[in-house]
Design a protein around this motif. Sequence first.
Motif, PDB file in Angstrom:
ATOM      1  N   GLN A 250      39.297  35.859  41.799  1.00  0.00           N
ATOM      2  CA  GLN A 250      39.371  36.524  43.089  1.00  0.00           C
ATOM      3  C   GLN A 250      38.235  37.521  43.272  1.00  0.00           C
ATOM      4  OE1 GLN A 250      43.424  37.910  42.809  1.00  0.00           O
ATOM      5  NE2 GLN A 250      44.159  36.188  44.024  1.00  0.00           N
ATOM      6  N   PHE A 251      37.855  38.213  42.204  1.00  0.00           N
ATOM      7  CA  PHE A 251      36.755  39.166  42.312  1.00  0.00           C
ATOM      8  C   PHE A 251      35.398  38.460  42.360  1.00  0.00           C
ATOM      9  CE2 PHE A 251      33.260  41.459  40.403  1.00  0.00           C
ATOM     10  CZ  PHE A 251      33.179  42.536  41.280  1.00  0.00           C
ATOM     11  N   ALA A 252      35.154  37.584  41.403  1.00  0.00           N
ATOM     12  CA  ALA A 252      33.817  37.003  41.236  1.00  0.00           C
ATOM     13  C   ALA A 252      33.459  35.966  42.292  1.00  0.00           C
ATOM     14  CB  ALA A 252      33.687  36.391  39.838  1.00  0.00           C
ATOM     15  N   TRP A 253      34.435  35.234  42.779  1.00  0.00           N
ATOM     16  CA  TRP A 253      34.167  34.158  43.730  1.00  0.00           C
ATOM     17  C   TRP A 253      35.146  34.199  44.894  1.00  0.00           C
ATOM     18  CZ3 TRP A 253      35.030  32.977  38.449  1.00  0.00           C
ATOM     19  CH2 TRP A 253      33.852  32.985  37.694  1.00  0.00           C
ATOM     20  N   PRO A 254      35.098  35.259  45.689  1.00  0.00           N
ATOM     21  CA  PRO A 254      36.058  35.373  46.791  1.00  0.00           C
ATOM     22  C   PRO A 254      35.939  34.232  47.802  1.00  0.00           C
ATOM     23  CG  PRO A 254      34.321  37.028  46.999  1.00  0.00           C
ATOM     24  CD  PRO A 254      34.157  36.380  45.653  1.00  0.00           C
ATOM     25  N   GLU A 255      34.754  33.678  47.939  1.00  0.00           N
ATOM     26  CA  GLU A 255      34.572  32.568  48.884  1.00  0.00           C
ATOM     27  C   GLU A 255      35.294  31.310  48.412  1.00  0.00           C
ATOM     28  OE1 GLU A 255      31.512  32.122  45.745  1.00  0.00           O
ATOM     29  OE2 GLU A 255      32.265  33.820  46.874  1.00  0.00           O
TER      30      GLU A 255
ATOM     31  N   ARG B   4      31.869  39.621  30.302  1.00  0.00           N
ATOM     32  CA  ARG B   4      31.550  41.059  30.231  1.00  0.00           C
ATOM     33  C   ARG B   4      30.850  41.526  31.502  1.00  0.00           C
ATOM     34  NH1 ARG B   4      30.981  40.055  24.583  1.00  0.00           N
ATOM     35  NH2 ARG B   4      28.818  39.425  24.786  1.00  0.00           N
ATOM     36  N   ASP B   5      29.918  40.732  32.006  1.00  0.00           N
ATOM     37  CA  ASP B   5      29.189  41.084  33.219  1.00  0.00           C
ATOM     38  C   ASP B   5      30.127  41.162  34.423  1.00  0.00           C
ATOM     39  OD1 ASP B   5      26.754  41.430  34.909  1.00  0.00           O
ATOM     40  OD2 ASP B   5      27.406  39.473  35.677  1.00  0.00           O
ATOM     41  N   ILE B   6      30.990  40.177  34.593  1.00  0.00           N
ATOM     42  CA  ILE B   6      31.919  40.166  35.728  1.00  0.00           C
ATOM     43  C   ILE B   6      32.893  41.343  35.635  1.00  0.00           C
ATOM     44  CG2 ILE B   6      33.794  38.903  36.856  1.00  0.00           C
ATOM     45  CD1 ILE B   6      32.271  36.299  35.988  1.00  0.00           C
ATOM     46  N   VAL B   7      33.428  41.603  34.448  1.00  0.00           N
ATOM     47  CA  VAL B   7      34.365  42.713  34.269  1.00  0.00           C
ATOM     48  C   VAL B   7      33.679  44.041  34.575  1.00  0.00           C
ATOM     49  CG1 VAL B   7      35.710  44.003  32.556  1.00  0.00           C
ATOM     50  CG2 VAL B   7      35.917  41.516  32.685  1.00  0.00           C
ATOM     51  N   ALA B   8      32.448  44.218  34.107  1.00  0.00           N
ATOM     52  CA  ALA B   8      31.714  45.461  34.373  1.00  0.00           C
ATOM     53  C   ALA B   8      31.496  45.651  35.871  1.00  0.00           C
ATOM     54  CB  ALA B   8      30.379  45.458  33.633  1.00  0.00           C
ATOM     55  N   ARG B   9      31.118  44.585  36.570  1.00  0.00           N
ATOM     56  CA  ARG B   9      30.916  44.686  38.016  1.00  0.00           C
ATOM     57  C   ARG B   9      32.231  44.980  38.735  1.00  0.00           C
ATOM     58  NH1 ARG B   9      29.370  39.994  40.412  1.00  0.00           N
ATOM     59  NH2 ARG B   9      29.669  38.710  38.587  1.00  0.00           N
ATOM     60  N   ALA B  10      33.319  44.348  38.276  1.00  0.00           N
ATOM     61  CA  ALA B  10      34.638  44.572  38.884  1.00  0.00           C
ATOM     62  C   ALA B  10      35.079  46.018  38.700  1.00  0.00           C
ATOM     63  CB  ALA B  10      35.663  43.610  38.275  1.00  0.00           C
ATOM     64  N   GLU B  11      34.950  46.519  37.481  1.00  0.00           N
ATOM     65  CA  GLU B  11      35.364  47.895  37.209  1.00  0.00           C
ATOM     66  C   GLU B  11      34.515  48.892  38.003  1.00  0.00           C
ATOM     67  OE1 GLU B  11      35.167  47.983  32.938  1.00  0.00           O
ATOM     68  OE2 GLU B  11      37.291  47.430  32.762  1.00  0.00           O
ATOM     69  N   ALA B  12      33.213  48.642  38.110  1.00  0.00           N
ATOM     70  CA  ALA B  12      32.329  49.533  38.863  1.00  0.00           C
ATOM     71  C   ALA B  12      32.698  49.566  40.351  1.00  0.00           C
ATOM     72  CB  ALA B  12      30.874  49.114  38.690  1.00  0.00           C
ATOM     73  N   SER B  13      33.252  48.471  40.849  1.00  0.00           N
ATOM     74  CA  SER B  13      33.634  48.406  42.257  1.00  0.00           C
ATOM     75  C   SER B  13      35.042  48.938  42.505  1.00  0.00           C
ATOM     76  CB  SER B  13      33.536  46.969  42.766  1.00  0.00           C
ATOM     77  OG  SER B  13      34.635  46.207  42.305  1.00  0.00           O
ATOM     78  N   GLY B  14      35.775  49.255  41.417  1.00  0.00           N
ATOM     79  CA  GLY B  14      37.137  49.740  41.549  1.00  0.00           C
ATOM     80  C   GLY B  14      38.191  48.647  41.542  1.00  0.00           C
ATOM     81  N   PHE B  15      37.788  47.416  41.308  1.00  0.00           N
ATOM     82  CA  PHE B  15      38.738  46.303  41.253  1.00  0.00           C
ATOM     83  C   PHE B  15      39.658  46.488  40.042  1.00  0.00           C
ATOM     84  CE2 PHE B  15      40.159  42.079  39.971  1.00  0.00           C
ATOM     85  CZ  PHE B  15      40.525  41.521  41.179  1.00  0.00           C
ATOM     86  N   GLU B  16      40.946  46.198  40.225  1.00  0.00           N
ATOM     87  CA  GLU B  16      41.903  46.308  39.128  1.00  0.00           C
ATOM     88  C   GLU B  16      42.464  44.928  38.815  1.00  0.00           C
ATOM     89  OE1 GLU B  16      44.838  49.367  39.454  1.00  0.00           O
ATOM     90  OE2 GLU B  16      43.442  50.716  40.455  1.00  0.00           O
ATOM     91  N   PHE B  17      42.331  44.539  37.559  1.00  0.00           N
ATOM     92  CA  PHE B  17      42.881  43.272  37.094  1.00  0.00           C
ATOM     93  C   PHE B  17      44.384  43.426  36.865  1.00  0.00           C
ATOM     94  CE2 PHE B  17      38.429  42.958  35.893  1.00  0.00           C
ATOM     95  CZ  PHE B  17      38.132  41.672  36.296  1.00  0.00           C
ATOM     96  N   ASP B  18      45.142  42.415  37.231  1.00  0.00           N
ATOM     97  CA  ASP B  18      46.577  42.389  36.996  1.00  0.00           C
ATOM     98  C   ASP B  18      46.817  41.512  35.778  1.00  0.00           C
ATOM     99  OD1 ASP B  18      49.321  42.482  37.120  1.00  0.00           O
ATOM    100  OD2 ASP B  18      49.471  41.034  38.749  1.00  0.00           O
ATOM    101  N   ASP B  19      46.768  42.145  34.621  1.00  0.00           N
ATOM    102  CA  ASP B  19      46.941  41.355  33.401  1.00  0.00           C
ATOM    103  C   ASP B  19      48.243  41.732  32.734  1.00  0.00           C
ATOM    104  OD1 ASP B  19      46.117  43.907  32.624  1.00  0.00           O
ATOM    105  OD2 ASP B  19      45.045  43.179  30.873  1.00  0.00           O
TER     106      ASP B  19
END
Length: 105
Positions: A44-49, A90-105
């Motif tokens: 959902q974060f990396a490929w919203p399209e 690691r790259d996707i997680v870093a970008r997600a965290e920097a944007s404030g995205f929260e993973f539901d794990d």
Amino acid sequence: MTINLHDFDGEHSLTLNAGGLAADDAVTAAGYEPNGYFWEGLVQFAWPEIAEDLDFDSEAGMFCAVGSPSALARLKATLESVITSPEAVRDIVARAEASGFEFDD
């Protein structure tokens, strides 16, 4: 570590068994559980399209996306390179965290 495409009574889905993936250590090192919910969030974060054309039915042990054959084929091609690449995760997680995205794990 196989991504599977399914067609059951006209419903198309893609499943990925969570755990045992090459990228699991990167997920764990980032502080997350490498489960179906994590992978759903990553998509959902990396490929919203791609994600906007899908419904999700993930569980702890399995990532599951439901949608058209073409959307699922795009997702499969995209995910195949990521689940085998700790660096990509690691790259996707870093970008997600920097944007404030929260993973539901």
